[in-house]
Design a protein around this motif. Sequence first.
Motif, PDB file in Angstrom:
ATOM      1  N   ALA A  88      15.882 -10.439  54.537  1.00 33.72           N
ATOM      2  CA  ALA A  88      16.023 -10.377  53.083  1.00 33.72           C
ATOM      3  C   ALA A  88      16.129 -11.792  52.501  1.00 33.72           C
ATOM      4  O   ALA A  88      15.485 -12.106  51.492  1.00 33.72           O
ATOM      5  CB  ALA A  88      17.252  -9.549  52.704  1.00 33.72           C
ATOM      6  N   ARG A  89      16.912 -12.641  53.129  1.00 40.60           N
ATOM      7  CA  ARG A  89      17.061 -14.019  52.665  1.00 40.60           C
ATOM      8  C   ARG A  89      15.707 -14.738  52.703  1.00 40.60           C
ATOM      9  O   ARG A  89      15.335 -15.443  51.767  1.00 40.60           O
ATOM     10  CB  ARG A  89      18.101 -14.746  53.515  1.00 40.60           C
ATOM     11  N   LEU A  90      14.956 -14.542  53.770  1.00 35.03           N
ATOM     12  CA  LEU A  90      13.630 -15.146  53.898  1.00 35.03           C
ATOM     13  C   LEU A  90      12.718 -14.716  52.746  1.00 35.03           C
ATOM     14  O   LEU A  90      11.950 -15.518  52.217  1.00 35.03           O
ATOM     15  CB  LEU A  90      12.995 -14.765  55.244  1.00 35.03           C
ATOM     16  N   LEU A  91      12.833 -13.464  52.341  1.00 36.04           N
ATOM     17  CA  LEU A  91      11.985 -12.923  51.274  1.00 36.04           C
ATOM     18  C   LEU A  91      12.546 -13.165  49.878  1.00 36.04           C
ATOM     19  O   LEU A  91      11.894 -12.856  48.882  1.00 36.04           O
ATOM     20  CB  LEU A  91      11.787 -11.422  51.485  1.00 36.04           C
ATOM     21  N   GLY A  92      13.773 -13.666  49.804  1.00 38.42           N
ATOM     22  CA  GLY A  92      14.378 -13.937  48.501  1.00 38.42           C
ATOM     23  C   GLY A  92      14.857 -12.692  47.778  1.00 38.42           C
ATOM     24  O   GLY A  92      14.865 -12.651  46.539  1.00 38.42           O
ATOM     25  N   ILE A  93      15.248 -11.668  48.538  1.00 41.52           N
ATOM     26  CA  ILE A  93      15.776 -10.448  47.923  1.00 41.52           C
ATOM     27  C   ILE A  93      17.186 -10.191  48.449  1.00 41.52           C
ATOM     28  O   ILE A  93      17.583 -10.752  49.472  1.00 41.52           O
ATOM     29  CB  ILE A  93      14.880  -9.218  48.190  1.00 41.52           C
ATOM     30  N   GLU A  94      17.891  -9.340  47.747  1.00 42.72           N
ATOM     31  CA  GLU A  94      19.235  -8.945  48.160  1.00 42.72           C
ATOM     32  C   GLU A  94      19.172  -7.570  48.810  1.00 42.72           C
ATOM     33  O   GLU A  94      18.514  -6.673  48.291  1.00 42.72           O
ATOM     34  CB  GLU A  94      20.170  -8.877  46.954  1.00 42.72           C
ATOM     35  N   ILE A  95      19.858  -7.420  49.926  1.00 41.23           N
ATOM     36  CA  ILE A  95      20.021  -6.108  50.543  1.00 41.23           C
ATOM     37  C   ILE A  95      21.495  -5.948  50.867  1.00 41.23           C
ATOM     38  O   ILE A  95      22.090  -6.796  51.519  1.00 41.23           O
ATOM     39  CB  ILE A  95      19.178  -5.949  51.828  1.00 41.23           C
ATOM     40  N   GLY A  96      22.059  -4.866  50.358  1.00 42.88           N
ATOM     41  CA  GLY A  96      23.448  -4.551  50.648  1.00 42.88           C
ATOM     42  C   GLY A  96      23.539  -3.239  51.389  1.00 42.88           C
ATOM     43  O   GLY A  96      22.527  -2.661  51.800  1.00 42.88           O
ATOM     44  N   GLN A  97      24.754  -2.747  51.538  1.00 46.67           N
ATOM     45  CA  GLN A  97      24.976  -1.454  52.187  1.00 46.67           C
ATOM     46  C   GLN A  97      25.305  -0.440  51.102  1.00 46.67           C
ATOM     47  O   GLN A  97      26.407  -0.444  50.571  1.00 46.67           O
ATOM     48  CB  GLN A  97      26.117  -1.543  53.200  1.00 46.67           C
ATOM     49  N   PRO A  98      24.345   0.414  50.750  1.00 45.41           N
ATOM     50  CA  PRO A  98      24.605   1.404  49.696  1.00 45.41           C
ATOM     51  C   PRO A  98      25.751   2.330  50.085  1.00 45.41           C
ATOM     52  O   PRO A  98      25.945   2.632  51.265  1.00 45.41           O
ATOM     53  CB  PRO A  98      23.293   2.193  49.609  1.00 45.41           C
ATOM     54  N   PRO A  99      26.521   2.793  49.101  1.00 49.99           N
ATOM     55  CA  PRO A  99      27.634   3.682  49.403  1.00 49.99           C
ATOM     56  C   PRO A  99      27.175   5.039  49.946  1.00 49.99           C
ATOM     57  O   PRO A  99      27.920   5.700  50.650  1.00 49.99           O
ATOM     58  CB  PRO A  99      28.354   3.838  48.068  1.00 49.99           C
ATOM     59  N   VAL A 100      25.945   5.441  49.619  1.00 46.67           N
ATOM     60  CA  VAL A 100      25.392   6.693  50.120  1.00 46.67           C
ATOM     61  C   VAL A 100      24.236   6.338  51.054  1.00 46.67           C
ATOM     62  O   VAL A 100      23.177   5.903  50.604  1.00 46.67           O
ATOM     63  CB  VAL A 100      24.880   7.581  48.961  1.00 46.67           C
ATOM     64  N   PHE A 101      24.474   6.448  52.342  1.00 49.00           N
ATOM     65  CA  PHE A 101      23.417   6.180  53.330  1.00 49.00           C
ATOM     66  C   PHE A 101      23.616   7.090  54.525  1.00 49.00           C
ATOM     67  O   PHE A 101      24.710   7.138  55.062  1.00 49.00           O
ATOM     68  CB  PHE A 101      23.433   4.721  53.788  1.00 49.00           C
ATOM     69  N   PRO A 102      22.596   7.795  54.931  1.00 46.58           N
ATOM     70  CA  PRO A 102      21.284   7.827  54.300  1.00 46.58           C
ATOM     71  C   PRO A 102      21.321   8.611  52.995  1.00 46.58           C
ATOM     72  O   PRO A 102      22.155   9.489  52.810  1.00 46.58           O
ATOM     73  CB  PRO A 102      20.412   8.531  55.337  1.00 46.58           C
ATOM     74  N   VAL A 103      20.405   8.288  52.127  1.00 52.85           N
ATOM     75  CA  VAL A 103      20.323   8.950  50.828  1.00 52.85           C
ATOM     76  C   VAL A 103      19.212   9.998  50.871  1.00 52.85           C
ATOM     77  O   VAL A 103      18.232   9.841  51.593  1.00 52.85           O
ATOM     78  CB  VAL A 103      20.059   7.914  49.711  1.00 52.85           C
ATOM     79  N   ASN A 104      19.388  11.048  50.107  1.00 52.75           N
ATOM     80  CA  ASN A 104      18.331  12.043  49.957  1.00 52.75           C
ATOM     81  C   ASN A 104      17.324  11.472  48.952  1.00 52.75           C
ATOM     82  O   ASN A 104      17.602  11.399  47.763  1.00 52.75           O
ATOM     83  CB  ASN A 104      18.916  13.366  49.455  1.00 52.75           C
ATOM     84  N   SER A 105      16.160  11.082  49.447  1.00 50.16           N
ATOM     85  CA  SER A 105      15.179  10.396  48.603  1.00 50.16           C
ATOM     86  C   SER A 105      14.095  11.316  48.049  1.00 50.16           C
ATOM     87  O   SER A 105      13.107  10.839  47.485  1.00 50.16           O
ATOM     88  CB  SER A 105      14.544   9.246  49.386  1.00 50.16           C
ATOM     89  N   VAL A 106      14.268  12.622  48.189  1.00 52.19           N
ATOM     90  CA  VAL A 106      13.214  13.555  47.769  1.00 52.19           C
ATOM     91  C   VAL A 106      12.846  13.361  46.298  1.00 52.19           C
ATOM     92  O   VAL A 106      11.664  13.232  45.953  1.00 52.19           O
ATOM     93  CB  VAL A 106      13.631  15.018  48.048  1.00 52.19           C
ATOM     94  N   LYS A 107      13.828  13.319  45.413  1.00 56.29           N
ATOM     95  CA  LYS A 107      13.524  13.229  43.981  1.00 56.29           C
ATOM     96  C   LYS A 107      12.857  11.902  43.623  1.00 56.29           C
ATOM     97  O   LYS A 107      11.868  11.884  42.882  1.00 56.29           O
ATOM     98  CB  LYS A 107      14.788  13.416  43.150  1.00 56.29           C
ATOM     99  N   VAL A 108      13.397  10.817  44.129  1.00 57.13           N
ATOM    100  CA  VAL A 108      12.821   9.515  43.782  1.00 57.13           C
ATOM    101  C   VAL A 108      11.417   9.358  44.356  1.00 57.13           C
ATOM    102  O   VAL A 108      10.539   8.764  43.727  1.00 57.13           O
ATOM    103  CB  VAL A 108      13.763   8.348  44.185  1.00 57.13           C
ATOM    104  N   MET A 109      11.167   9.964  45.526  1.00 57.93           N
ATOM    105  CA  MET A 109       9.824   9.886  46.091  1.00 57.93           C
ATOM    106  C   MET A 109       8.860  10.845  45.381  1.00 57.93           C
ATOM    107  O   MET A 109       7.669  10.561  45.274  1.00 57.93           O
ATOM    108  CB  MET A 109       9.854  10.119  47.598  1.00 57.93           C
ATOM    109  N   ARG A 110       9.357  11.938  44.847  1.00 53.21           N
ATOM    110  CA  ARG A 110       8.508  12.789  43.995  1.00 53.21           C
ATOM    111  C   ARG A 110       8.105  12.010  42.754  1.00 53.21           C
ATOM    112  O   ARG A 110       6.973  12.116  42.271  1.00 53.21           O
ATOM    113  CB  ARG A 110       9.239  14.069  43.605  1.00 53.21           C
TER     114      ARG A 110
END
Length: 153
Positions: A88-110
């Motif tokens: 992430a640092r190499l790419l210049g982005i931030e990655i943290g630890q989301p409070p919900v992991f794994p997340v149900n991504s069905v809606k966002v992927m729809r």
Amino acid sequence: MTRALWIAVNYSDAMHTIEFFFDCSSPWTYLAFESIQPIAERDDVAIEYRPILVGGIFNTVNPSVYENRANPIPVKARYYQKDMRDWARLLGIEIGQPPVFPVNSVKVMRGAFVAIEAGCLEAYARRAFQRYWSELADISQDEEVAGIAEAVG
């Protein structure tokens, strides 16, 4: 063999196509998404973004991922987090630890399929990745999906 032949034939053409399968719930896919952007800017490359549900794939081909989450090996888990932060640092982005992991991504992927029809899939995917991995929002929630869609038009 067939794939290798296709690549060799396609490589000699003026335009190259990369299929990029992604799910916004995957940190490694977020890193890959950002890594592929300079390639996407080239005139001789077209990226075909393919939304998927990685959980469904894990259920079918890699159910051991759930065992590893339930019984993590501490040294491996620390290295995993460090490796992810380094990329992430190499790419210049931030990655943290989301409070919900794994997340149900069905809606966002729809929503990604709606974004395809609206011509804004890349922006939609980037915003969904950012909301989940950088801003640590729960992208399984209706209001989050709506906010992502509104942010990209």
